[in-house]
Write an enzyme that holds these catalytic residues in place. Structure first.
Site, PDB file in Angstrom:
ATOM      1  N   ASP A 118       0.841  -1.186   0.000  1.00 13.47           N
ATOM      2  CA  ASP A 118       0.000   0.000   0.000  1.00 13.47           C
ATOM      3  C   ASP A 118       0.887   1.251   0.000  1.00 13.47           C
ATOM      4  OD1 ASP A 118      -3.102   0.647   0.469  1.00 13.47           O
ATOM      5  OD2 ASP A 118      -1.950   2.036   1.715  1.00 13.47           O
ATOM      6  N   TRP A 119       0.594   2.231   0.860  1.00 12.38           N
ATOM      7  CA  TRP A 119       1.418   3.444   0.894  1.00 12.38           C
ATOM      8  C   TRP A 119       2.855   3.163   1.344  1.00 12.38           C
ATOM      9  CZ3 TRP A 119       1.754   8.456  -0.484  1.00 12.38           C
ATOM     10  CH2 TRP A 119       0.631   9.049  -1.065  1.00 12.38           C
ATOM     11  N   TRP A 159     -13.282   4.551  -2.793  1.00  8.69           N
ATOM     12  CA  TRP A 159     -12.553   4.592  -1.532  1.00  8.69           C
ATOM     13  C   TRP A 159     -12.070   6.012  -1.241  1.00  8.69           C
ATOM     14  CZ3 TRP A 159     -10.973   3.714   3.069  1.00  8.69           C
ATOM     15  CH2 TRP A 159      -9.686   4.037   3.496  1.00  8.69           C
ATOM     16  N   ASP A 245      -7.208  -8.948  -4.018  1.00  5.07           N
ATOM     17  CA  ASP A 245      -7.131  -7.507  -3.759  1.00  5.07           C
ATOM     18  C   ASP A 245      -7.937  -6.764  -4.823  1.00  5.07           C
ATOM     19  OD1 ASP A 245      -6.551  -4.900  -3.177  1.00  5.07           O
ATOM     20  OD2 ASP A 245      -4.380  -5.113  -3.252  1.00  5.07           O
ATOM     21  N   HIS A 275      -6.426  -7.219   0.294  1.00  9.39           N
ATOM     22  CA  HIS A 275      -5.499  -6.084   0.233  1.00  9.39           C
ATOM     23  C   HIS A 275      -4.448  -6.138   1.328  1.00  9.39           C
ATOM     24  CE1 HIS A 275      -4.026  -2.139  -0.760  1.00  9.39           C
ATOM     25  NE2 HIS A 275      -4.263  -1.710   0.464  1.00  9.39           N
TER      26      HIS A 275
END
Length: 301
Positions: A118-119, A159, A245, A275
Site C-alpha cells: 500500500d502506501w 474509496w 485484492d 489487500h
C-alpha cells in the site's frame, strides 16, 4: 501546528503485539518504531500503508527476528504510536517521503531488505530511488507507484471519496473489510487504538487524496524521477501480489515490465489474501521473504 499524541495506555494488552517501543524525532515530530532482533543482523524494513500501523506486521516480526534479522517496523507520522499533526494540510506526499528518509538516515540503516505494501510502497519506492545504495532488495505486495497517467479504478475512486466525505472513518472496520479472513473484534480494536477520536485521523484521511490520479498532480515530477531510477534497478525485486485484492490487484505488471531486478525472480501470488496480505498470508510471506534474502529469489514450493 497542533500535534496529537495517543495516550500509551491505549496500546496496552494488544493481541500479539508485545514489542518494546522505540522513538526518534524527525522534523520535530516523535516517530515510533519496532526494533527487534540482533542489532548486527541483516536489516528488514517493514513499511505499512493506509490506514494501518506497525501492528500489521505483528506476525512477521518474531519469526524474522528469530532468524537473526534486525526487524524494523516504523509507524508513519500520523499513524500508530507516532505523533499526529491535527491539520490535514500538514500531510503531503513529499513530506512523508522526507520523514521516512530522515528516519532511515537517523538509524543509519544499510543493506536493507524492504517489504512494501500500500502506501508503504508509494513512499518506500520513492525513498529507494533517493538512496538506492542503502537498499539490497525489494519485496512488494499490493502497492504501486502512480504517476497520474491512466484512469484510476472505480473501486479506488469510491474509496477516495469515502475517505474524504464520510463523517465516520472506522479504521478497524476498514482493515477488517480489506482482509479475506476477517479480523477479530480485538484485532479491529487494535487498529483503532491509535485514534481515540476523529481529530487523530487527519493523516489517515489525507493519504487517499495524495495518490496521484491526474497528469497535473504535484507529485508527478518526483514520481517520474523515481521511476527513472527504478528502470535501472538491477538488485532483486520480488512481487507477491494477492489473488483477492480489489483495489491494487494486477498492479504488479508495471514493476515486472519496467524494473530489471524483477527478471528471473520467483514472483508468486499470495493465495486467499485480500489487500492487507500481511493479515491473510503471513505464513506464505515470511518464509518467502527469508528465502529471498538467502538466495535472491523466493519460491512457494
Amino acid at each position: 501546528m497542533t500535534i496529537l499524541r495517543t495516550d500509551a495506555a491505549r496500546f496496552e494488552g494488544l493481541p500479539d503485539y508485545g514489542f518494546a517501543p522505540h522513538y526518534l524525532t524527525v522534523d520535530g515530530l516523535r516517530m515510533h518504531f519496532v526494533d527487534e532482533g540482533p542489532r548486527d543482523g541483516p536489516v528488514v524494513l517493514l513499511l505499512h500503508g493506509e490506514p494501518t500501523w506497525s501492528y500489521l506486521y505483528r506476525h512477521f516480526i518474531p519469526p524474522l527476528a528469530d532468524a537473526s534479522c534486525r526487524v524494523i517496523a516504523p509507524d508513519l507520522i500520523g499513524f500508530g504510536k507516532s505523533d499526529k499533526p491535527a491539520d490535514r494540510a500538514a500531510y503531503s506526499y513529499a513530506g512523508h517521503v522526507a520523514w521516512l528518509s530522515a528516519f532511515i538516515m537517523a538509524l543509519d540503516l544499510r543493506g536493507i531488505t524492504v517489504f512494501l505494501q500500500d502506501w508503504g510502497g508509494l513512499l518506500g519506492l520513492r525513498v529507494v530511488a533517493e538512496m538506492p545504495d542503502r537498499f539490497a532488495r525489494i519485496m512488494a505486495g499490493n502497492t504501486t507507484l502512480p504517476t497520474g497517467d491512466g484512469a484510476p479504478s472505480e473501486a479506488f475512486l469510491q474509496w477516495q471519496a469515502f475517505s474524504q466525505s464520510s463523517p465516520d472513518f472506522p479504521i478497524g472496520r476498514i482493515v477488517h473489510k480489506g482482509t479475506a479472513r476477517g479480523l477479530t473484534e480485538a484485532e479491529q480494536a487494535a487498529y483503532d487504538a491509535p485514534f481515540p477520536d476523529e481529530a487523530y485521523k487527519a493523516g489517515a484521511r489525507a493519504f487517499p487524496a495524495l495518490v496521484p490520479t491526474t497528469p497535473d498532480d504535484p507529485a508527478r515530477a518526483d514520481q517520474l524521477a523515481a521511476w527513472a531510477v527504478l528502470r535501472e534497478w538491477n538488485k532483486p525485486f520480488l512481487c507477491c501480489f494477492s489473488d483477492k485484492d480489489l483495489i491494487l490487484g494486477g498492479l504488479d505488471k508495471p514493476f515486472l515490465k519496467h524494473i530489471p531486478g524483477t527478471r528471473g525472480q520467483a514472483h508468486f501470488t499470495t493465495q486467499n489474501a485480500a489487500h492487507f496480505l500481511q493479515e491473510d498470508a503471513a505464513d506464505q510471506l515470511v518464509p518467502a521473504l527469508l528465502r529471498f534474502m538467502e538466495t535472491g529469489q523466493a519460491t512457494t514450493e
